[in-house]
Design a protein around this motif. Structure first.
Motif, PDB file in Angstrom:
ATOM      1  N   UNK A  23      -3.986   4.889  -9.036  1.00  0.00           N
ATOM      2  CA  UNK A  23      -4.981   5.721  -9.458  1.00  0.00           C
ATOM      3  C   UNK A  23      -5.844   6.107  -8.145  1.00  0.00           C
ATOM      4  N   UNK A  24      -6.446   5.028  -7.387  1.00  0.00           N
ATOM      5  CA  UNK A  24      -6.891   5.034  -6.005  1.00  0.00           C
ATOM      6  C   UNK A  24      -6.309   5.599  -5.078  1.00  0.00           C
ATOM      7  N   UNK A  25      -4.755   5.282  -4.671  1.00  0.00           N
ATOM      8  CA  UNK A  25      -4.046   5.824  -3.971  1.00  0.00           C
ATOM      9  C   UNK A  25      -3.698   7.277  -4.070  1.00  0.00           C
ATOM     10  N   UNK A  26      -4.034   7.765  -5.534  1.00  0.00           N
ATOM     11  CA  UNK A  26      -3.874   9.009  -5.634  1.00  0.00           C
ATOM     12  C   UNK A  26      -5.198  10.086  -5.606  1.00  0.00           C
ATOM     13  N   UNK A  27      -6.175   9.502  -4.985  1.00  0.00           N
ATOM     14  CA  UNK A  27      -7.518  10.092  -4.935  1.00  0.00           C
ATOM     15  C   UNK A  27      -8.152   9.917  -3.393  1.00  0.00           C
ATOM     16  N   UNK A  28      -8.292  11.255  -2.729  1.00  0.00           N
ATOM     17  CA  UNK A  28      -8.829  11.392  -1.550  1.00  0.00           C
ATOM     18  C   UNK A  28      -9.804  10.518  -1.239  1.00  0.00           C
ATOM     19  N   UNK A  29     -10.768  10.427  -1.933  1.00  0.00           N
ATOM     20  CA  UNK A  29     -12.083   9.628  -1.729  1.00  0.00           C
ATOM     21  C   UNK A  29     -11.787   8.043  -1.866  1.00  0.00           C
ATOM     22  N   UNK A  30     -10.658   7.663  -2.579  1.00  0.00           N
ATOM     23  CA  UNK A  30     -10.527   6.072  -2.617  1.00  0.00           C
ATOM     24  C   UNK A  30      -9.138   5.774  -2.225  1.00  0.00           C
ATOM     25  N   UNK A  31      -8.221   6.705  -1.333  1.00  0.00           N
ATOM     26  CA  UNK A  31      -6.813   6.069  -1.205  1.00  0.00           C
ATOM     27  C   UNK A  31      -7.011   4.842  -0.073  1.00  0.00           C
ATOM     28  N   UNK A  32      -7.800   5.162   0.766  1.00  0.00           N
ATOM     29  CA  UNK A  32      -8.189   4.123   2.060  1.00  0.00           C
ATOM     30  C   UNK A  32      -8.120   2.747   1.274  1.00  0.00           C
ATOM     31  N   UNK A  39      -7.462   2.007  -1.933  1.00  0.00           N
ATOM     32  CA  UNK A  39      -6.233   1.610  -2.664  1.00  0.00           C
ATOM     33  C   UNK A  39      -5.146   1.039  -1.820  1.00  0.00           C
ATOM     34  N   UNK A  40      -4.906   1.573  -0.392  1.00  0.00           N
ATOM     35  CA  UNK A  40      -3.821   1.020   0.230  1.00  0.00           C
ATOM     36  C   UNK A  40      -4.431  -0.377   0.792  1.00  0.00           C
ATOM     37  N   UNK A  41      -5.452  -0.451   0.940  1.00  0.00           N
ATOM     38  CA  UNK A  41      -5.767  -1.933   1.413  1.00  0.00           C
ATOM     39  C   UNK A  41      -5.839  -2.929   0.341  1.00  0.00           C
ATOM     40  N   UNK A  42      -5.935  -2.602  -0.928  1.00  0.00           N
ATOM     41  CA  UNK A  42      -5.555  -3.435  -2.095  1.00  0.00           C
ATOM     42  C   UNK A  42      -4.382  -3.677  -2.472  1.00  0.00           C
ATOM     43  N   UNK A  43      -3.407  -2.645  -2.099  1.00  0.00           N
ATOM     44  CA  UNK A  43      -1.981  -2.796  -2.221  1.00  0.00           C
ATOM     45  C   UNK A  43      -1.498  -3.767  -1.496  1.00  0.00           C
ATOM     46  N   UNK A  44      -1.921  -3.578   0.028  1.00  0.00           N
ATOM     47  CA  UNK A  44      -1.542  -4.402   1.065  1.00  0.00           C
ATOM     48  C   UNK A  44      -1.908  -5.788   0.699  1.00  0.00           C
ATOM     49  N   UNK A  45      -3.036  -6.167   0.298  1.00  0.00           N
ATOM     50  CA  UNK A  45      -3.487  -7.496  -0.132  1.00  0.00           C
ATOM     51  C   UNK A  45      -2.780  -7.986  -1.238  1.00  0.00           C
ATOM     52  N   UNK A  46      -2.417  -7.422  -2.027  1.00  0.00           N
ATOM     53  CA  UNK A  46      -1.600  -7.633  -3.133  1.00  0.00           C
ATOM     54  C   UNK A  46      -0.055  -8.069  -2.867  1.00  0.00           C
ATOM     55  N   UNK A  47       0.496  -7.354  -1.788  1.00  0.00           N
ATOM     56  CA  UNK A  47       1.845  -7.463  -1.266  1.00  0.00           C
ATOM     57  C   UNK A  47       1.733  -8.860  -0.471  1.00  0.00           C
ATOM     58  N   UNK A  48       0.795  -9.307   0.243  1.00  0.00           N
ATOM     59  CA  UNK A  48       0.708 -10.126   1.316  1.00  0.00           C
ATOM     60  C   UNK A  48       1.514  -9.936   2.353  1.00  0.00           C
TER      61      UNK A  48
END
Length: 289
Positions: free
Chosen positions: A49-58, A60-69
């Motif tokens: 949801x964050x990755x799909x929202x302009x004001x949250x996508x940065x 969201x990407x950082x959270x995704x990167x942290x999750x993937x390691x």
């Protein structure tokens, strides 16, 4: 266990179809398939949801990167973003009746940068995850030669981006702007009066001295009214001299622009980034008003 295997196989099949549509390099496709086959993470709806929202996508990407390691070549995050395209973006294109040609041209953003990284460093590495949400969330589209981003943050604007493989001949640029005008009339009617802007090194006034009036870049520049010039910005280096950040005698001279820019910079002169808006009279002519 068997049901889980079938689910994984179904996802892989859908993603393989997308990889083919986007003409992902074979080597990268093999790495993506390997990751998808052994994938153990589950991406939460909150992150998507964050990755799909302009004001949250940065974030969201950082959270995704942290999750993937550890993800040294960006394959993990590329797979996850392409998976969102399979499960969200493509369906949205179909619902909105936006053509498959526009879908493919837009999402080939990732393919283009994979190849560009290979040309510069001889390895495939995806480093543009931070930008990809624009396309994934249907905020940015490629229409012909150019890309158009609907920026709904504060004052609305439609940001024109120039892909590295763009055909900048006058007729191609004019056709792209004309086709985009038809696109926004049909799909974004509330945006018809919004300014088209561009924030790029290609609008720097000094280019007239470096390239001459017969340049396609200058023809593109002449379509805009320059609003601001930032001589402190240095990210133009990566576009004019790919993979190089330092100004010295080792700068390549493979093109007219590189040769002239090298002399210019070594003389101690400053370059930068300029922002402008498409001239009203230009837009009126191109869009038949």
């Amino acid at each position: 266990m068997f049901a889980r295997q079938l689910e994984v196989e179904a996802v892989l099949l859908e993603n393989l179809e997308l990889f083919g549509m986007l003409e992902i390099p074979d080597e990268v496709e093999r790495r993506l398939v390997d990751y998808g086959s052994s994938r153990r993470v589950q991406i939460s709806d909150a992150i998507i949801s964050k990755i799909l929202k302009r004001d949250e996508w940065d974030g969201g990407i950082k959270e995704l990167q942290a999750l993937l390691g550890d993800d040294p070549d960006g394959i993990k995050i590329l797979w996850e973003l392409l998976n969102i395209i399979c499960n969200y973006s493509y369906e949205e294109y179909v619902k909105r009746n936006i053509s498959n040609d526009i879908f493919v041209a837009t999402m080939k953003f990732c393919t283009r940068f994979l190849y560009e990284h290979y040309r510069t460093f001889q390895t495939y590495h995806f480093i543009w995850a931070w930008w990809f949400p624009r396309q994934i969330s249907l905020n940015e589209y490629r229409i012909g030669a150019l890309e158009y981003e609907f920026v709904d943050a504060g004052d609305r604007e439609i940001a024109i981006h120039i892909p590295s493989d763009a055909d900048l001949r006058k007729e191609s640029v004019a056709q792209s702007i004309k086709d985009f005008n038809e696109f926004r009339k049909k799909y974004y009617p509330g945006w018809e009066a919004v300014n088209l802007t561009s924030d790029t090194w290609m609008l720097m006034p000094e280019l007239k001295e470096l390239l001459g009036e017969d340049s396609n870049i200058i023809a593109f520049q002449n379509l805009f009214e320059i609003d601001t010039v930032n001589y402190d910005a240095t990210w133009y280096m990566g576009w004019i001299f790919p993979g190089i950040e330092k100004v010295d005698e080792l700068l390549p001279e493979g093109t007219t622009l590189q040769r002239n820019m090298k002399k210019y910079l070594l003389a101690g002169k400053k370059f930068g980034i300029a922002k402008g808006h498409l001239k009203a009279e230009t837009e009126d002519v191109l869009c038949g008003r």
